[in-house]
Design an enzyme around this catalytic site. Sequence first.
Site, PDB file in Angstrom:
ATOM      1  CD  GLU A 160      -2.816  -1.365   2.344  1.00  0.00           C
ATOM      2  OE1 GLU A 160      -2.839  -0.467   3.204  1.00  0.00           O
ATOM      3  OE2 GLU A 160      -3.516  -2.397   2.418  1.00  0.00           O
ATOM      4  CG  ASN A 202      -0.807  -6.934  -1.316  1.00  0.00           C
ATOM      5  OD1 ASN A 202      -1.475  -7.484  -2.196  1.00  0.00           O
ATOM      6  ND2 ASN A 202      -1.235  -6.816  -0.060  1.00  0.00           N
ATOM      7  CG  HIS A 238     -10.103  -5.634   0.749  1.00  0.00           C
ATOM      8  ND1 HIS A 238     -10.289  -6.769   1.521  1.00  0.00           N
ATOM      9  CD2 HIS A 238      -8.797  -5.316   0.891  1.00  0.00           C
ATOM     10  CE1 HIS A 238      -9.136  -7.101   2.100  1.00  0.00           C
ATOM     11  NE2 HIS A 238      -8.221  -6.242   1.730  1.00  0.00           N
ATOM     12  CD  GLU A 265      -4.813  -7.716   1.781  1.00  0.00           C
ATOM     13  OE1 GLU A 265      -5.692  -6.967   2.264  1.00  0.00           O
ATOM     14  OE2 GLU A 265      -3.603  -7.460   1.866  1.00  0.00           O
ATOM     15  CG  ASP A 267     -12.798  -8.837   1.932  1.00  0.00           C
ATOM     16  OD1 ASP A 267     -12.698  -7.938   1.070  1.00  0.00           O
ATOM     17  OD2 ASP A 267     -12.369  -8.703   3.092  1.00  0.00           O
TER      18      ASP A 267
HETATM   19  O1  G2I Z   1      -7.619  -3.562   6.284  1.00  0.00           O
HETATM   20  C1  G2I Z   1      -7.781  -4.741   5.569  1.00  0.00           C
HETATM   21  C2  G2I Z   1      -6.477  -5.217   4.997  1.00  0.00           C
HETATM   22  C3  G2I Z   1      -5.981  -4.232   3.944  1.00  0.00           C
HETATM   23  N1  G2I Z   1      -4.757  -4.694   3.337  1.00  0.00           N
HETATM   24  C4  G2I Z   1      -3.675  -5.009   4.252  1.00  0.00           C
HETATM   25  C5  G2I Z   1      -4.157  -5.957   5.342  1.00  0.00           C
HETATM   26  O2  G2I Z   1      -3.104  -6.190   6.251  1.00  0.00           O
HETATM   27  C6  G2I Z   1      -5.371  -5.427   6.029  1.00  0.00           C
HETATM   28  O3  G2I Z   1      -5.724  -6.386   7.037  1.00  0.00           O
HETATM   29  C7  G2I Z   1      -6.299  -5.871   8.202  1.00  0.00           C
HETATM   30  C8  G2I Z   1      -6.659  -6.998   9.128  1.00  0.00           C
HETATM   31  O4  G2I Z   1      -7.631  -7.793   8.519  1.00  0.00           O
HETATM   32  C9  G2I Z   1      -7.232  -6.433  10.439  1.00  0.00           C
HETATM   33  O5  G2I Z   1      -7.395  -7.477  11.376  1.00  0.00           O
HETATM   34  O6  G2I Z   1      -5.377  -4.999   8.820  1.00  0.00           O
HETATM   35  C10 G2I Z   1      -5.967  -4.338   9.942  1.00  0.00           C
HETATM   36  C11 G2I Z   1      -5.013  -3.305  10.456  1.00  0.00           C
HETATM   37  O7  G2I Z   1      -4.852  -2.286   9.582  1.00  0.00           O
HETATM   38  C12 G2I Z   1      -6.319  -5.372  11.000  1.00  0.00           C
HETATM   39  O8  G2I Z   1      -6.998  -4.753  12.040  1.00  0.00           O
HETATM   40  C13 G2I Z   1      -6.345  -4.663  13.263  1.00  0.00           C
HETATM   41  C14 G2I Z   1      -7.178  -3.788  14.172  1.00  0.00           C
HETATM   42  O9  G2I Z   1      -7.315  -2.506  13.561  1.00  0.00           O
HETATM   43  C15 G2I Z   1      -6.484  -3.627  15.444  1.00  0.00           C
HETATM   44  O10 G2I Z   1      -7.278  -2.885  16.328  1.00  0.00           O
HETATM   45  C16 G2I Z   1      -6.156  -5.002  16.026  1.00  0.00           C
HETATM   46  O11 G2I Z   1      -5.374  -4.862  17.187  1.00  0.00           O
HETATM   47  O12 G2I Z   1      -6.127  -5.912  13.842  1.00  0.00           O
HETATM   48  C17 G2I Z   1      -5.383  -5.824  15.006  1.00  0.00           C
HETATM   49  C18 G2I Z   1      -5.033  -7.225  15.493  1.00  0.00           C
HETATM   50  O13 G2I Z   1      -6.180  -7.974  15.734  1.00  0.00           O
END
Ligand code: G2I
Length: 451
Positions: A160, A202, A238, A265, A267
């Site tokens: 990103e 990515n 997404h 990714e 969905d």
């Molecule tokens: O945002 C969706 C995805 C976009 N592309 C990069 C990916 O790495 C990203 O994944 C998401 C995860 O699915 C989430 O699970 O990335 C987020 C963070 O930017 C993740 O969220 C975070 C929460 O914001 C936090 O509060 C939490 O502590 O997940 C953390 C771990 O559970």
Amino acid sequence: MRRTRRIRAIVAVSATMVLAAGMAVAISTSANAATTLGAAAAQSGRYFGAATNSFMLNRQPHATVLNREFNSIVAENEMKWYHTEPNQNQFNFTAGDQLIAHARARGMTVRGHTLVWHAQQPAWAENMSGTALRNAMINHINRVAGHWRGQIHSWDVVNEAFADGGSGARRDSNLQRTGNDWIEVAFRTARAADPGAKLCYNDYNTDGINAKSTAIYNMVRDFKARGVPIDCVGLQSHLGTTLDPTYQQNIQRFADLGVDVQITELDIQQGANQANMYGQVTRACLAVARCTGITVWGVLDPDSWRTGANPLLFDGNGNKKPAYDAVLNALNAGGNNPPPPTTAPPPVTTPPPSGGGCSASVSLNSWNGGFVATVRVTAGSSAINGWRVRLTVPSGATVTGSWNANRSGNTGAVDWTNVDYNGRVAAGQSTEFGFQATGNGSIPTPSCTAS
Ligand code: G2I
């Protein structure tokens, strides 16, 4: 009259043939059709993966569905910088190791997500800038990609880095402010740290031909022209309720640059069009030989980061949704366009020494103010049980970190000796260690002594 009868007869015969052919197709399809996503994708040499977390590996029904359906996994969060290096130079590989062990035990491949990203950095890195941050980034890549060397199918080296909207510009971030070359430095460093992994860029909002995907396209084209090591582009995908009509065309144009494309990714917002769109995305990937795999960003709807969107293939009880059938059917119908076999990393052409003992060679990946050195130790005509390499660090340069070897100092003539797992090298075979340094200059061919 006679003519009419003949026509009727022909029609009857053809109808029988069509029916017979239809039955044959139906029978052979059901006989050959794979019944899981991973097996169906594997028919055309592709993978079908899911994002997960180590703490979900034994949670039901997630575990049953994950293990049954997918032949690739990616860490949703646990290989990110904040997780793997919570304090500078203090690494935590526990969750990632668990995910990899789980995958390897089941013959699944692993995507690595992600080495460098402006988000989810540890606080210490968020507060850094300039050369200190650049060096911290390089050290992070060396240590993380080095730790999992040989075990990652593809790394999202950089995630990103481009801005949304029509500007086509890089996203502003602490990393971007270290200099525009930070992305290529990351890729070169990753290649040296894990030469067997495919290295991907990515991003999201790249699911069709638009200003952002075109800016990335131009970067990839430039990297290929200048020999910056890049192997793949990840389109996160997404998605909402409609698919960009140029989705497949966009995949194709990246493939035409000579890189693989991975849907990384996926969905899709729940709604009337969800199943149809899942089918469309799958068919678009299958239609492009270099689109080598699809990963969905989670397994069960309630575990998705898109709360309430129910964007995945399974409900909370692990039941298959119509979107699942659409993907499975598309995978089973496709596969007429398999990707080319993956190529092994290029062989290193250090001639083995003619007698016993060992030899060493060094290659540098330099930038203004620093470099990463990769040192290759090659055994001669007999196996060796240990080695010592003497290497002269350029004057004014200082070693700031190293991996896969012990070292005697950080300036001038430095002795490097094997660690417990890489001392034994078979006749004519090689092992590598590396280090990072501030400063610049060249390094004369090091000497090597076998022990
Ligand atoms: O945002 C969706 C995805 C976009 N592309 C990069 C990916 O790495 C990203 O994944 C998401 C995860 O699915 C989430 O699970 O990335 C987020 C963070 O930017 C993740 O969220 C975070 C929460 O914001 C936090 O509060 C939490 O502590 O997940 C953390 C771990 O559970």
